[in-house]
Scaffold this active site. Sequence first.
Site, PDB file in Angstrom:
ATOM      1  N   HIS A 235       0.869  -1.181   0.000  1.00 19.51           N
ATOM      2  CA  HIS A 235       0.000   0.000   0.000  1.00 19.51           C
ATOM      3  C   HIS A 235       0.904   1.229   0.000  1.00 19.51           C
ATOM      4  O   HIS A 235       2.015   1.191   0.528  1.00 19.51           O
ATOM      5  CB  HIS A 235      -0.840  -0.054   1.286  1.00 19.51           C
ATOM      6  CG  HIS A 235      -1.909   1.002   1.384  1.00 19.51           C
ATOM      7  ND1 HIS A 235      -1.632   2.298   1.749  1.00 19.51           N
ATOM      8  CD2 HIS A 235      -3.250   0.940   1.202  1.00 19.51           C
ATOM      9  CE1 HIS A 235      -2.760   2.991   1.793  1.00 19.51           C
ATOM     10  NE2 HIS A 235      -3.758   2.199   1.450  1.00 19.51           N
TER      11      HIS A 235
ATOM     12  N   ASP B 170       3.465  -4.124   7.962  1.00 18.52           N
ATOM     13  CA  ASP B 170       2.187  -3.419   7.855  1.00 18.52           C
ATOM     14  C   ASP B 170       1.082  -4.447   8.124  1.00 18.52           C
ATOM     15  O   ASP B 170       0.803  -5.308   7.279  1.00 18.52           O
ATOM     16  CB  ASP B 170       2.075  -2.816   6.453  1.00 18.52           C
ATOM     17  CG  ASP B 170       0.707  -2.179   6.205  1.00 18.52           C
ATOM     18  OD1 ASP B 170      -0.199  -2.330   7.041  1.00 18.52           O
ATOM     19  OD2 ASP B 170       0.552  -1.545   5.136  1.00 18.52           O
TER      20      ASP B 170
ATOM     21  N   GLN C 283      -4.124  -5.301   7.173  1.00 18.26           N
ATOM     22  CA  GLN C 283      -5.089  -6.296   6.687  1.00 18.26           C
ATOM     23  C   GLN C 283      -4.942  -7.633   7.406  1.00 18.26           C
ATOM     24  O   GLN C 283      -5.616  -8.602   7.054  1.00 18.26           O
ATOM     25  CB  GLN C 283      -4.898  -6.517   5.175  1.00 18.26           C
ATOM     26  CG  GLN C 283      -5.089  -5.277   4.331  1.00 18.26           C
ATOM     27  CD  GLN C 283      -6.542  -4.801   4.292  1.00 18.26           C
ATOM     28  OE1 GLN C 283      -7.473  -5.516   4.688  1.00 18.26           O
ATOM     29  NE2 GLN C 283      -6.744  -3.586   3.810  1.00 18.26           N
TER      30      GLN C 283
ATOM     31  N   LYS D 205     -10.368  -0.925  10.282  1.00 19.90           N
ATOM     32  CA  LYS D 205     -10.560  -2.154   9.508  1.00 19.90           C
ATOM     33  C   LYS D 205     -10.845  -3.339  10.428  1.00 19.90           C
ATOM     34  O   LYS D 205     -11.059  -4.449   9.974  1.00 19.90           O
ATOM     35  CB  LYS D 205      -9.308  -2.442   8.668  1.00 19.90           C
ATOM     36  CG  LYS D 205      -9.014  -1.370   7.620  1.00 19.90           C
ATOM     37  CD  LYS D 205      -7.807  -1.737   6.797  1.00 19.90           C
ATOM     38  CE  LYS D 205      -7.187  -0.564   6.084  1.00 19.90           C
ATOM     39  NZ  LYS D 205      -7.952  -0.032   4.966  1.00 19.90           N
TER      40      LYS D 205
ATOM     41  N   CYS E  57      -4.685   2.091  -3.816  1.00 14.00           N
ATOM     42  CA  CYS E  57      -3.474   2.708  -3.223  1.00 14.00           C
ATOM     43  C   CYS E  57      -2.280   1.779  -3.387  1.00 14.00           C
ATOM     44  O   CYS E  57      -1.468   1.614  -2.468  1.00 14.00           O
ATOM     45  CB  CYS E  57      -3.684   3.046  -1.748  1.00 14.00           C
ATOM     46  SG  CYS E  57      -5.004   4.198  -1.468  1.00 14.00           S
TER      47      CYS E  57
END
Length: 414
Positions: A131, A208, A211, A234, A372
């Site tokens: 991302h 990261d 998700q 999220k 993104c």
Amino acid sequence: MNAVPAGVPFDTAAIRARFPLLARTVYGGKPLVYLDNANTSQKPACVIEAVDRFYRERNANVSRAVHALSEEATGLYEGARTALARFIGAGSPQELVLTSGTTMATNLVAYSYLLPRLRPGDAVLTTVMEHHANIVPWQLVCGRTDAQVLAAPIRDSGELDVDAFVRLLGPRVKLACVTHVSNVLGTVNPIPELAAACRRRGVPLLVDGSQAVPHLPVDVRALGCDFYAFTGHKMCGPTGTGGLWARREILAQMPPFFGGGEMIREVRIEGSTFADPPARFEAGTPNIAGFAGLAEAVHFLEGIGMVRIAAREQQLLRYATARLREVPGLRILGEAPHKAAVISFLVEGAHAHDLATLLDLEGVAVRSGHHCAHPLMQRYGVPATCRASFAFYNTEAEADALVAALLKARALLA
Ligand code: PLP
């Protein structure tokens, strides 16, 4: 942590009933089929009520006053830190900086950790599946120091080329950055293996987790990374919440990035001294109501159990993938053997935005665009994809509704 044993059947109807928005309709009565969870998840009533309760009953600033309300607000805010730290396996709440989300977390690492260490000719290693929040902050600080951003390639299947990643981990690399789960391909990256390779070469690894935290059990210490960033909205929490976990010894060496109230020990006009982490990185009034909501989201997810959530989403992924393969001309991008319930696809002869617009008219909300992730679009040679992303509250019937809407859209666009 998992209140319900993994084998207990998943009562999707009861879970859905806890999300007020899932009951709504669009376009004059069409049931909403919400398949844009990688973008942001829906919120259960307990989260909405926690935010509401904060403003109705407890609104005050944190850590600044001795009165009862301020103590309660501080307790809620610090309680959220404790709940989140436990949820991701941190060694202590003091290792967790509360941020507005992943973007702020990666920028904090870029400016506070990386920038003071970068010299001309140095490099940051990321991957082409990231991302922009895990690319652009590194470019900004590399641009100031004549350093370079390198990106490890991926295979056509959407898997990271681990050998290439390890080869690129040369002596110039001062930080490696990789997503735990791709927001476009769904690929789950082998973080322990990457972390071990980084450790052997003395390169810190940032992961990261935007998700991953909403969909998998995450234990940052077992993963072996050095930084772990995630975002609250999220994972059933409010927008403007998230965190950065880092090893205590790393946080202790990092200078402040933002200056202001609450991050100091003492301020004189000639200069200031700073609080210990994590307060050192939390200047200004935080999103207290948002973190009260995020703490509820953590309790809610723990109540269902992340092992069960992950297993249920794998069922949905298998079902939806098989159904989507029935649509003529549909191609799925991202077929890694280990993937989360994110399905990016293209349909021959149809632009992703046109397709998403037609799906929307049937009540099916998917995302279309570059997600993104421009370098990833370039890697596949496409300008955009459609993306259906599932959460534990989705159903097989919703996957069927997606396929029915796609068949209808295809007929219209033909
Ligand atoms: N990283 C990944 C993989 C994402 O999917 C997202 C959000 O879409 C982000 C980072 C940025 O998160 P936020 O906008 O909440 O900071």
